[in-house]
Scaffold this motif. Structure first.
Motif, short mmCIF file in Angstrom:
data_model
loop_
_atom_site.label_atom_id
_atom_site.label_comp_id
_atom_site.label_asym_id
_atom_site.label_seq_id
_atom_site.Cartn_x
_atom_site.Cartn_y
_atom_site.Cartn_z
N ASP A 41 0.85 -1.19 0.00
CA ASP A 41 0.00 0.00 0.00
C ASP A 41 0.88 1.23 0.00
OD1 ASP A 41 -2.03 1.97 0.52
OD2 ASP A 41 -1.29 1.96 2.57
N PHE A 42 0.75 2.04 -1.01
CA PHE A 42 1.44 3.32 -1.04
C PHE A 42 0.39 4.43 -1.11
CE2 PHE A 42 4.84 0.63 -3.16
CZ PHE A 42 5.41 0.32 -1.95
N GLY A 43 -0.68 4.24 -0.34
CA GLY A 43 -1.76 5.22 -0.29
C GLY A 43 -1.28 6.55 0.24
N GLN A 44 -2.04 7.56 -0.01
CA GLN A 44 -1.59 8.92 0.25
C GLN A 44 -1.83 9.32 1.70
OE1 GLN A 44 -3.25 11.54 -2.70
NE2 GLN A 44 -2.74 10.17 -4.36
N VAL A 45 -1.08 8.72 2.60
CA VAL A 45 -1.10 9.18 3.99
C VAL A 45 0.01 10.19 4.22
CG1 VAL A 45 -2.19 7.09 4.85
CG2 VAL A 45 0.30 7.23 4.79
N GLU A 46 0.96 10.28 3.29
CA GLU A 46 1.97 11.33 3.31
C GLU A 46 1.75 12.19 2.07
OE1 GLU A 46 4.08 11.83 5.69
OE2 GLU A 46 3.89 9.96 6.80
N SER A 47 2.15 13.45 2.13
CA SER A 47 1.96 14.34 0.99
C SER A 47 3.25 15.07 0.68
CB SER A 47 0.84 15.35 1.27
OG SER A 47 1.13 16.10 2.43
N GLY A 61 7.14 2.15 -8.83
CA GLY A 61 5.79 2.64 -8.62
C GLY A 61 5.60 4.06 -9.09
N GLY A 62 6.57 4.58 -9.87
CA GLY A 62 6.44 5.92 -10.43
C GLY A 62 5.58 5.90 -11.68
N ALA A 63 5.68 6.95 -12.48
CA ALA A 63 4.87 7.06 -13.70
C ALA A 63 5.11 5.85 -14.60
CB ALA A 63 5.23 8.34 -14.45
N ASP A 76 5.24 3.29 -17.84
CA ASP A 76 5.77 3.47 -19.19
C ASP A 76 4.68 3.66 -20.24
OD1 ASP A 76 8.35 3.29 -18.27
OD2 ASP A 76 8.60 1.16 -18.78
N ASP A 77 3.46 3.17 -19.97
CA ASP A 77 2.38 3.32 -20.94
C ASP A 77 1.60 4.62 -20.78
OD1 ASP A 77 0.92 2.84 -18.67
OD2 ASP A 77 0.12 0.90 -19.32
N GLY A 78 2.03 5.45 -19.82
CA GLY A 78 1.39 6.75 -19.65
C GLY A 78 0.09 6.73 -18.90
N HIS A 79 -0.28 5.62 -18.28
CA HIS A 79 -1.55 5.49 -17.57
C HIS A 79 -1.36 5.70 -16.07
CE1 HIS A 79 -3.15 2.87 -21.12
NE2 HIS A 79 -3.20 4.18 -21.38
N GLY A 80 -0.81 6.82 -15.70
CA GLY A 80 -0.67 7.15 -14.29
C GLY A 80 0.47 6.39 -13.62
N ALA A 81 0.40 6.34 -12.29
CA ALA A 81 1.43 5.66 -11.51
C ALA A 81 1.28 4.15 -11.63
CB ALA A 81 1.35 6.08 -10.04
N ALA A 82 2.41 3.46 -11.67
CA ALA A 82 2.40 2.00 -11.76
C ALA A 82 2.06 1.39 -10.41
CB ALA A 82 3.76 1.50 -12.24
N ASP A 83 1.39 0.24 -10.43
CA ASP A 83 1.12 -0.52 -9.22
C ASP A 83 2.21 -1.56 -9.03
OD1 ASP A 83 -1.30 0.76 -8.56
OD2 ASP A 83 -2.38 -0.46 -10.02
N ILE A 84 2.56 -1.80 -7.77
CA ILE A 84 3.63 -2.75 -7.45
C ILE A 84 3.01 -4.06 -7.00
CG2 ILE A 84 5.66 -3.16 -6.02
CD1 ILE A 84 5.98 -0.16 -5.78
N SER A 85 3.51 -5.15 -7.57
CA SER A 85 3.03 -6.47 -7.18
C SER A 85 3.74 -6.97 -5.94
CB SER A 85 3.22 -7.45 -8.35
OG SER A 85 2.89 -8.76 -7.94
#
Length: 744
Positions: A261-267, A313-315, A317-326
């Motif tokens: 989980d890299f949910g936005q609890v930090e900003s 988990g950054g942007a 490569d296909d340009g569809h937002g941030a990548a999800d990590i398995s």
């Protein structure tokens, strides 16, 4: 004062050789600390006079089966101001506090700082590259504080499994240790040994201490669940995953995360960046901060690193937002005097990247040798990026340090295979307690590319600098300052074609004030050079001589108020000293109570002749008169050491009126262009309400509301952009996160 003498006498007379378990309750019991190593020679390190501290400070060090135990008695009688401010975890507050810094291998490579404030707040940091401190890591350790009329007492217990460490030599372990206490109201720091982190050598100068060796194991699982309501995209979601720690001993430690989980609890702080240099952000994600110190491989240029974990988990490569990590796995350990680290991470989906890193480090007396190899596979781009680096540190004596590295990259991509080299070397000479010198050289080839996994502000550069430092202490008693550290630097940089891209002379005065605050003045003067990156590969712009004067001041809490101020005055790249720009920001904080504070920061920037490259036009620049206004405000309510409420509002609004449109010519000059260029406006918002409750150590409940967004367009009216920012809802979500650590 009398209680201090009684405590010291009892501890000195206690001779019971049998081990008595230490109870971490903030009360230094002589029976529990019998046989501990006693330290009483605390001397001034801020300012660095080497004189005995103004107030008595004592420490006791004890190696126990449950960890490294340290007790500190800080005498602070009436007449010496005390701070009662409550702080949240990892808050960088200028209050009364102690620090216990430990290098578990005693080799000066990686250290850990355990900070306890007099009111019970804590912070922990990883120390690398001698004096680089990172608050991103959170460890699990025990502490307690008690306060009385004569001062306060602190006890800490640091488990042996908290960090990787080499196997002990027989029944004893040699660690590096540094302990200090700070009086928040005056800024005085008293430490043992007598060293300071603004010298070239800090971590490697820790006092070596031999202690009985113990080993601990840990197996912990931290499952989490996140429920999210996304009003921007009209949906709800539930996510779950787990972090796993297995530490059978100090020599082998494994960290893994499943569906992290890299949910936005930090900003992150808001940034508006139209320059060619990428903005650097730190990483607070628990998996990437645990046992991460060994992967530090700095290229000695600001934030440059071969492993920049925000890539994972950054942007996508296909340009569809941030990548999800398995999944991601990290293994740290040591074999003899060789330490190692292995890191791998896999992103989800057909475009998911595979990241890998291998780190080795070996200590040989006065020298340390290291290697770091990284690889990133991009299936969507059909790209493989490989980087290999070697680093070396040599400390022939107590005054001289040379650190060097060599890096190579190899990129395999259809019709675009490249390879590049880079090297850096820095030498530091502490001539005496007043004077020091530093020499730095860097070469980054034009084809060096480490940015698939690392971070490098720019390649294609040859850079040299020489710096002289002078420390000033012993200032008059009526001076507002405790000490100054002056830095004088001459530097120059060329690109690999031999074109001058920077010629600079810098003067810095870094001061410690008697009110406990900090102040910095910095003057940079630049001779004429070329900006070869502004046009992203086009012609280089010739820049005139110019200068920049910066100021930064932090004043700690006095009464109910604390404040910070910063600003600069600068020339510009087009007309130099003609048409100066400026920036200022002022952030006052008002303490309603010791636990409840509100702050309201405002900033304004005037940027005349602001040059912005026009994308898809090789050498076309818009010349703008830019104005930026910002708000940085919020409240912090530390309900207790276990729970906090934070509200944070940041806005940035930009109104940039088009002044001219120019083409950069082959000789570096500019000529007017009739091509159409739009005016520019930006609205940026970040708003967060966050409640955190610590269920147990490293087990938290978060309730968070996030809202914000970014938009740039052709509206150049600053007031309109400022108002528009408050309507942005690109992100508009509420989430609840529960993470609970279970140890077996």
């Amino acid at each position: 004062m009398r209680s201090r003498f009684i405590l010291a006498t009892l501890l000195g007379l206690a001779v019971a050789p049998a081990y008595a378990e230490v109870t971490i309750d903030g009360h230094i019991d002589p029976a529990e600390w019998a046989g501990a190593k006693h330290i009483g020679d605390f001397r001034q390190t801020q300012p660095l006079t080497g004189k005995p501290g103004s107030q008595p400070t004592e420490a006791w060090i004890l190696s126990t089966p449950k960890g490294l135990a340290v007790a500190i008695r800080a005498t602070q009688p009436d007449g010496v101001p005390r701070s009662h401010q409550q702080t949240r975890r990892d808050e960088n507050a200028l209050v009364d506090r102690i620090n216990v810094m430990v290098d578990f291998n005693g080799d000066g490579r990686v250290g850990y700082d355990f900070e306890v404030k007099s009111q019970g707040g804590v912070a922990d940091e990883v120390i690398t590259n001698e004096s680089d401190f990172s608050y991103d890591w959170d460890g699990m350790w025990d502490h307690a504080v008690s306060e009385d009329a004569d001062g306060y007492s602190v006890e800490v217990l640091i488990p042996w499994y908290i960090a990787p460490m080499r196997k002990a030599n027989g029944d004893e372990r040699t660690i590096g240790l540094y302990i200090d206490r700070v009086i928040g109201g005056t800024g005085e720091r008293m430490g043992w040994p007598t060293i300071t982190f603004d010298q070239g050598r800090f971590l490697s100068s820790f006092q070596h201490v031999q202690l009985p060796a113990y080993s601990q194991s840990l197996f912990a699982v931290t499952p989490y669940v996140v429920g999210r309501v996304d009003r921007a995209n009209v949906g709800t979601s539930f996510e779950q995953g787990a972090d796993i720690l297995w530490k059978p001993n100090g020599q082998t430690q494994l960290t893994a995360t499943i569906n992290p989980d890299f949910g936005q609890v930090e900003s992150d702080d808001l940034v508006v960046n139209f320059s060619p240099e990428e903005t650097f952000f730190t990483d607070k994600r628990p998996f990437f901060t645990e046992n991460q110190g060994i992967f530090d491989f700095s290229l000695l240029d600001d934030y440059s690193q071969l492993v920049y974990t925000r890539r994972v988990g950054g942007a996508s490569d296909d340009g569809h937002g941030a990548a999800d990590i398995s999944t991601a796995v990290k293994v740290n350990g040591s074999v003899g005097s060789t330490s190692y680290g292995i890191l791998t991470a896999q992103e989800k989906g057909d475009a998911g990247r595979t990241f890998g890193a291998l780190r080795l480090s070996r200590n040989e007396g006065t020298q340390t040798f290291g290697m770091l190899a990284t690889r990133v596979n991009h299936p969507y781009l059909d790209r493989d990026a490989n980087v290999l680096g070697f680093d070396h540190r040599w400390q022939p004596n107590s005054a001289f340090t040379i650190t060097s590295n060599v890096v190579g990259s190899k990129i395999d991509e259809p019709q675009a295979n490249t390879s590049g080299l880079g090297a850096t070397s820095i030498a530091y000479w502490q001539m005496n307690e007043v004077w020091a010198q530093q020499w730095l050289g860097m070469y980054f080839g034009r084809r060096l590319d480490i940015d698939d996994f690392g971070y490098l502000p720019r390649n294609d550069m040859l850079y040299l600098h020489w710096e002289v430092r002078r420390r000033v202490t012993g200032l008059p008693a009526d001076s507002a300052y405790n000490s100054h550290l002056w830095e004088y630097r001459i530097s120059g940089a060329n690109n690999t074609n031999g074109r001058a891209v920077s010629r600079r002379f810098r003067i810095v005065r870094d001061s410690q004030r008697r009110d406990g605050g900090e102040e910095e003045w910095r003057l940079d003067t630049f001779s004429a050079a070329y900006d070869d990156r502004l046009t992203r590969g086009g012609y280089a712009l010739h820049t005139p001589p110019t200068a920049k004067l910066m100021y930064d001041r932090t004043r700690p809490r006095i009464g109910r108020w604390a404040w910070e101020a910063e600003g600069f005055i600068t020339g510009n790249q087009l007309t130099g000293y003609h048409r100066l720009g400026y920036y200022f920001k002022f952030t006052p904080t008002y303490f309603i109570t010791d636990a409840f504070s509100v702050f309201f920061g405002g900033s304004y920037e005037w940027d005349p002749n602001w040059l912005i490259w026009q994308e898809n036009h090789d050498n076309l620049l818009g010349v703008y008169d830019g104005r930026t206004v910002g708000i940085d405000s919020g409240l912090n309510w530390n309900l207790s050491n276990k729970q906090e409420l934070r509200v944070k509002l940041q806005t940035l609004a930009v109104g940039a009126k088009l002044r001219d449109t120019v083409d950069v010519t082959p000789t570096g000059g500019t000529s007017h262009s009739d091509e159409h260029v739009d005016p520019l406006g930006v609205a940026n918002l970040g708003f967060q309400i966050r409640y955190r409750y610590e269920i147990a150590p490293l087990s938290d409940l978060y309730i968070v509301y996030n809202r914000g967004g970014y938009e740039d367009d052709t509206e150049d009216d600053l007031n309109s952009q400022f108002r528009h920012g408050f309507s942005l809802k690109d992100v508009n979500e509420g989430l609840i996160k529960i993470a609970y650590r279970m140890e077996f």
